[in-house]
Design a protein around this motif. Structure first.
Motif, PDB file in Angstrom:
ATOM      1  N   PHE A  41     -50.620  -1.978 -47.651  1.00 56.50           N
ATOM      2  CA  PHE A  41     -50.914  -0.608 -47.262  1.00 56.50           C
ATOM      3  C   PHE A  41     -52.391  -0.416 -46.945  1.00 56.50           C
ATOM      4  O   PHE A  41     -52.749   0.407 -46.098  1.00 56.50           O
ATOM      5  CB  PHE A  41     -50.449   0.377 -48.339  1.00 56.50           C
ATOM      6  CG  PHE A  41     -48.979   0.685 -48.258  1.00 56.50           C
ATOM      7  CD1 PHE A  41     -48.498   1.532 -47.270  1.00 56.50           C
ATOM      8  CD2 PHE A  41     -48.089   0.127 -49.147  1.00 56.50           C
ATOM      9  CE1 PHE A  41     -47.144   1.816 -47.176  1.00 56.50           C
ATOM     10  CE2 PHE A  41     -46.736   0.403 -49.067  1.00 56.50           C
ATOM     11  CZ  PHE A  41     -46.259   1.252 -48.080  1.00 56.50           C
TER      12      PHE A  41
ATOM     13  N   THR B 190     -53.628   6.561 -49.512  1.00 61.12           N
ATOM     14  CA  THR B 190     -53.171   7.182 -50.756  1.00 61.12           C
ATOM     15  C   THR B 190     -52.143   6.305 -51.463  1.00 61.12           C
ATOM     16  O   THR B 190     -52.217   6.105 -52.677  1.00 61.12           O
ATOM     17  CB  THR B 190     -52.579   8.566 -50.470  1.00 61.12           C
ATOM     18  OG1 THR B 190     -53.563   9.367 -49.806  1.00 61.12           O
ATOM     19  CG2 THR B 190     -52.127   9.240 -51.742  1.00 61.12           C
ATOM     20  N   ILE B 191     -51.202   5.767 -50.706  1.00 53.92           N
ATOM     21  CA  ILE B 191     -50.184   4.883 -51.292  1.00 53.92           C
ATOM     22  C   ILE B 191     -50.840   3.636 -51.871  1.00 53.92           C
ATOM     23  O   ILE B 191     -50.491   3.187 -52.972  1.00 53.92           O
ATOM     24  CB  ILE B 191     -49.115   4.525 -50.252  1.00 53.92           C
ATOM     25  CG1 ILE B 191     -48.318   5.770 -49.865  1.00 53.92           C
ATOM     26  CG2 ILE B 191     -48.187   3.433 -50.765  1.00 53.92           C
ATOM     27  CD1 ILE B 191     -47.385   5.562 -48.705  1.00 53.92           C
TER      28      ILE B 191
END
Length: 57
Positions: free
Chosen positions: A8, A29-30
């Motif tokens: 990610f 964010t992930i």
């Protein structure tokens, strides 16, 4: 889990470089959440190994 965080992170960097700021923000964010979970689990496992006497310093 750390591998998914890195995936990610790479997606976020590529999307940011191409101008897709919304996708980059979501992927960032992930990646932060997955890295935080990994870090907490790592610390818990280190403490459990130390408590069981299997961790030698």
């Amino acid at each position: 889990m750390l591998e998914w965080a890195l995936v990610f992170l790479v997606i976020s960097l590529v999307a940011g470089a191409l101008g897709f700021t919304g996708i980059a923000s979501g992927a960032k964010t992930i990646a932060k959440i997955l890295f935080g979970i990994f870090l907490v689990l790592f610390i818990i496992l280190i403490l459990l190994a130390w408590g069981a006497g299997e961790l030698i310093f």
